[in-house]
Design an enzyme around this catalytic site. Sequence first.
Site, PDB file in Angstrom:
ATOM      1  N   HIS A 177      16.616  11.197  61.465  1.00 54.91           N
ATOM      2  CA  HIS A 177      17.524   9.746  61.446  1.00 54.91           C
ATOM      3  C   HIS A 177      17.260   9.119  62.188  1.00 54.91           C
ATOM      4  O   HIS A 177      16.580   7.729  62.673  1.00 54.91           O
ATOM      5  CB  HIS A 177      18.792  10.200  61.841  1.00 54.91           C
ATOM      6  CG  HIS A 177      19.494  11.057  60.186  1.00 54.91           C
ATOM      7  ND1 HIS A 177      20.477  12.101  61.058  1.00 54.91           N
ATOM      8  CD2 HIS A 177      19.714  10.589  59.169  1.00 54.91           C
ATOM      9  CE1 HIS A 177      21.168  12.661  59.601  1.00 54.91           C
ATOM     10  NE2 HIS A 177      20.213  11.747  58.759  1.00 54.91           N
TER      11      HIS A 177
ATOM     12  N   LYS B 155      30.914  13.394  50.214  1.00 56.14           N
ATOM     13  CA  LYS B 155      31.387  14.161  51.209  1.00 56.14           C
ATOM     14  C   LYS B 155      32.275  13.994  52.206  1.00 56.14           C
ATOM     15  O   LYS B 155      32.087  13.247  53.343  1.00 56.14           O
ATOM     16  CB  LYS B 155      30.108  13.656  52.063  1.00 56.14           C
ATOM     17  CG  LYS B 155      28.541  14.351  51.657  1.00 56.14           C
ATOM     18  CD  LYS B 155      27.056  14.161  52.068  1.00 56.14           C
ATOM     19  CE  LYS B 155      26.365  13.718  51.740  1.00 56.14           C
ATOM     20  NZ  LYS B 155      24.724  13.489  52.437  1.00 56.14           N
TER      21      LYS B 155
ATOM     22  N   ARG C  54      11.936  10.624  52.268  1.00 52.08           N
ATOM     23  CA  ARG C  54      11.634  12.300  52.338  1.00 52.08           C
ATOM     24  C   ARG C  54      10.763  12.990  51.761  1.00 52.08           C
ATOM     25  O   ARG C  54      10.074  12.890  51.944  1.00 52.08           O
ATOM     26  CB  ARG C  54      12.489  13.548  53.277  1.00 52.08           C
ATOM     27  CG  ARG C  54      13.207  13.303  54.138  1.00 52.08           C
ATOM     28  CD  ARG C  54      14.342  14.119  54.499  1.00 52.08           C
ATOM     29  NE  ARG C  54      15.697  13.558  53.262  1.00 52.08           N
ATOM     30  CZ  ARG C  54      16.753  13.546  53.564  1.00 52.08           C
ATOM     31  NH1 ARG C  54      16.537  14.734  54.590  1.00 52.08           N
ATOM     32  NH2 ARG C  54      18.331  13.234  52.952  1.00 52.08           N
TER      33      ARG C  54
ATOM     34  N   SER D 207      20.759  17.775  58.467  1.00 52.09           N
ATOM     35  CA  SER D 207      21.525  17.199  58.629  1.00 52.09           C
ATOM     36  C   SER D 207      21.974  19.529  57.972  1.00 52.09           C
ATOM     37  O   SER D 207      22.240  20.384  58.872  1.00 52.09           O
ATOM     38  CB  SER D 207      22.976  16.537  58.577  1.00 52.09           C
ATOM     39  OG  SER D 207      23.030  15.345  59.332  1.00 52.09           O
TER      40      SER D 207
HETATM   41  P1  ADP Z   1      21.190  13.918  55.799  1.00 51.66           P
HETATM   42  O1  ADP Z   1      22.490  14.918  54.999  1.00 51.66           O
HETATM   43  O2  ADP Z   1      20.361  14.699  53.944  1.00 51.66           O
HETATM   44  O3  ADP Z   1      20.415  14.462  56.541  1.00 51.66           O
HETATM   45  P2  ADP Z   1      22.075  11.153  55.696  1.00 51.66           P
HETATM   46  O4  ADP Z   1      22.996  10.934  54.176  1.00 51.66           O
HETATM   47  O5  ADP Z   1      22.583  11.947  57.104  1.00 51.66           O
HETATM   48  O6  ADP Z   1      21.525  12.419  54.942  1.00 51.66           O
HETATM   49  O7  ADP Z   1      20.624  10.189  56.189  1.00 51.66           O
HETATM   50  C1  ADP Z   1      20.952   9.005  56.360  1.00 51.66           C
HETATM   51  C2  ADP Z   1      19.836   8.349  55.705  1.00 51.66           C
HETATM   52  O8  ADP Z   1      18.632   8.782  56.605  1.00 51.66           O
HETATM   53  C3  ADP Z   1      19.447   8.285  53.964  1.00 51.66           C
HETATM   54  O9  ADP Z   1      18.633   7.272  53.770  1.00 51.66           O
HETATM   55  C4  ADP Z   1      18.207   9.968  54.182  1.00 51.66           C
HETATM   56  O10 ADP Z   1      17.625   9.807  53.187  1.00 51.66           O
HETATM   57  C5  ADP Z   1      17.858   9.316  55.914  1.00 51.66           C
HETATM   58  N1  ADP Z   1      17.309  10.633  56.862  1.00 51.66           N
HETATM   59  C6  ADP Z   1      17.641  11.662  56.725  1.00 51.66           C
HETATM   60  N2  ADP Z   1      16.777  12.471  57.250  1.00 51.66           N
HETATM   61  C7  ADP Z   1      15.772  12.584  56.988  1.00 51.66           C
HETATM   62  C8  ADP Z   1      14.314  12.424  57.594  1.00 51.66           C
HETATM   63  N3  ADP Z   1      13.725  13.555  58.632  1.00 51.66           N
HETATM   64  N4  ADP Z   1      13.388  11.344  57.591  1.00 51.66           N
HETATM   65  C9  ADP Z   1      13.446  10.600  56.742  1.00 51.66           C
HETATM   66  N5  ADP Z   1      14.774  10.080  56.520  1.00 51.66           N
HETATM   67  C10 ADP Z   1      15.846  10.885  56.588  1.00 51.66           C
END
Ligand code: ADP
Length: 172
Positions: free
Chosen positions: A17, A41, A91, A129
């Site tokens: 992130h 969620k 990803r 996460s």
């Molecule tokens: P997660 O719970 O899967 O980590 P979130 O809902 O918190 O995802 O993610 C917010 C945004 O960040 C989404 O657009 C997701 O695709 C992106 N994201 C999450 N992890 C990564 C990563 N490792 N690299 C790039 N983008 C990411």
Amino acid sequence: MRRAIYPGSFDPVTLGHLDIIKRAAAIFDELIVCISVNSAKPSGLFSPQERMELVRAVTEDLPNVRVDCSQELVAEYARRNRARVLVKGLRAVSDYESEIQMAMLNAKLYPKLDTVFLYTRPKYAFLSSTVVKELARYGADLSDFVPRQIIEQVRAKVARGGQDGILHSEKE
Ligand code: ADP
């Protein structure tokens, strides 16, 4: 002023992130990282307030990044904040399918809104996460996965079982 919104759960914020946040902050004049509390969620390990504090802690050095929280539809939040760009991280192909659907839906709800996708750095392609929470439960070293400023908080929260976090977010 080009204002963009980076929405997500951020439960908790990861290095993947943070990489997207830094790259988007370099492209846009202002980036709002928005903790979206959505129906899919509803509860999490950290309460929305705690997630905001964690994101704030790791973005202190980025002056054009703001952190917020919202329970409304992302398209409504964008309209209210006069932002015309959503930033999303990609990803894998599996992300693409649902993200493209969301992008089209958001454009339908707010036609001035566009979604910009930033590809993940390969070193973060496996990172989510969920992965972080799973590793923390096994007491693994988190230094390659979350910003160092928040490692202790993640570890402590998982050790407590996150129950206080869950109760917290249900109240909000
Ligand atoms: P997660 O719970 O899967 O980590 P979130 O809902 O918190 O995802 O993610 C917010 C945004 O960040 C989404 O657009 C997701 O695709 C992106 N994201 C999450 N992890 C990564 C990563 N490792 N690299 C790039 N983008 C990411």
